[in-house]
Design a protein around this motif. Structure first.
Motif, mmCIF file in Angstrom:
data_model
loop_
_atom_site.group_PDB
_atom_site.id
_atom_site.type_symbol
_atom_site.label_atom_id
_atom_site.label_comp_id
_atom_site.label_asym_id
_atom_site.label_seq_id
_atom_site.Cartn_x
_atom_site.Cartn_y
_atom_site.Cartn_z
ATOM 1 N N LEU A 52 31.152 23.285 -0.843
ATOM 2 C CA LEU A 52 31.327 22.363 -1.967
ATOM 3 C C LEU A 52 30.284 22.337 -2.742
ATOM 4 N N ASN A 53 29.042 22.279 -1.476
ATOM 5 C CA ASN A 53 27.738 21.976 -2.450
ATOM 6 C C ASN A 53 27.389 23.427 -2.435
ATOM 7 N N ASP A 55 28.879 25.850 -3.783
ATOM 8 C CA ASP A 55 29.476 26.066 -5.119
ATOM 9 C C ASP A 55 28.940 25.473 -5.900
ATOM 10 N N VAL A 56 28.667 24.436 -6.015
ATOM 11 C CA VAL A 56 27.884 23.604 -7.095
ATOM 12 C C VAL A 56 25.679 24.585 -7.462
ATOM 13 N N ASP A 80 35.669 30.978 -4.355
ATOM 14 C CA ASP A 80 36.268 29.395 -5.219
ATOM 15 C C ASP A 80 37.602 29.459 -4.789
ATOM 16 N N LYS A 136 35.142 23.412 -14.302
ATOM 17 C CA LYS A 136 33.678 23.674 -13.464
ATOM 18 C C LYS A 136 33.237 21.806 -13.601
ATOM 19 N N ALA A 137 33.785 21.442 -14.900
ATOM 20 C CA ALA A 137 33.891 19.483 -14.762
ATOM 21 C C ALA A 137 34.987 19.347 -13.568
ATOM 22 N N TYR A 140 34.104 19.340 -9.798
ATOM 23 C CA TYR A 140 33.433 18.203 -9.833
ATOM 24 C C TYR A 140 34.320 17.214 -8.914
ATOM 25 N N LEU A 141 35.088 17.033 -9.648
ATOM 26 C CA LEU A 141 35.738 15.570 -9.973
ATOM 27 C C LEU A 141 36.720 15.931 -9.083
ATOM 28 N N GLY A 143 36.147 17.716 -6.136
ATOM 29 C CA GLY A 143 35.059 17.975 -4.745
ATOM 30 C C GLY A 143 35.340 16.178 -4.001
ATOM 31 N N PHE A 144 34.343 15.255 -5.508
ATOM 32 C CA PHE A 144 34.240 14.141 -4.858
ATOM 33 C C PHE A 144 34.699 13.641 -4.034
ATOM 34 N N SER A 166 41.940 17.534 -14.436
ATOM 35 C CA SER A 166 42.270 19.074 -14.498
ATOM 36 C C SER A 166 43.968 19.732 -14.259
#
Length: 202
Positions: A52-53, A55-56, A80, A136-137, A140-141, A143-144, A166
């Motif tokens: 995940l990191n 990917d960012v 991805d 993308k947004a 992030y959600l 992944g968190f 999503s």
């Protein structure tokens, strides 16, 4: 072949940092699958968080240092997909009991992701590489959510927000796929596609 590039599936891939990070996600995919099969939850979760990191960071570095390429976008999208497969299946194996009565919504999320992923293969014969702002947004959600689920706890309200946002991002992606005549990389969103169709390029 230059030392600064490799050939993979007949494509010449520049060995810049963003592509190396994306290639890492591709190559670690079978390792993470093995961790699922061996039921090594902690090792699995750590490897997914590392992915995940990357990917960012690959996207940030590519934009910051002008290293964006069409082949890089495709590799990133393929990596991805692998990351999604391992994250989604790992949640089913390790954490679906904790999601409990909300599991049905999780399966709806998976079904929508599969549809969005397969539809460009059917229409264009290619992997989708839009990289929409909304996707993308949502990423992030998601992944968190994964980090919370494996390292803290299941938080229902956050899960509901993540899934619904999503799904909106998936709908935007599908809408763009219906509008554009051929696959393109790095589309910002539906608004920009409609502006282009209206004759105003942004």
């Amino acid at each position: 072949m230059s030392m600064s590039e490799i050939t993979l599936l007949k494509y010449r891939i520049p060995l810049n940092i963003p592509n190396i990070l994306s290639l890492y996600r591709l190559f670690v995919f079978p390792v993470i699958v093995l961790m699922i099969l061996l039921k090594l939850e902690l090792v699995y979760a750590i490897l997914v968080v590392i992915s995940l990191n990357t990917d960012v960071w690959d996207g940030f570095i590519a934009r910051r240092f002008k290293q964006q390429t069409a082949i890089g976008a495709r590799i990133d999208s393929l990596a991805d997909i692998g990351m999604y497969i391992t994250a989604l299946s790992g949640i089913i194996v390790f954490k679906i009991q904790e999601i409990g009565p909300d599991a049905w919504l999780y399966y709806v999320f998976i079904a929508c992701y599969v549809i969005v992923t397969l539809s460009p293969l059917i229409k264009f014969g290619k992997i989708q590489s839009f990289h929409l702002y909304s996707i993308k947004a949502a990423g992030y959600l998601q992944g968190f959510f994964f980090i919370l689920l494996f390292f803290v706890d299941y938080i229902p309200i956050y899960f509901y927000v993540m899934v619904n946002l999503s799904l909106l991002a998936f709908i935007e992606s599908l809408s763009i796929q219906l509008i554009i005549p051929e696959m393109r990389s790095d589309i910002k969103g539906l608004y920009w596609v409609l502006r282009e169709r209206g004759g105003t390029h942004v």
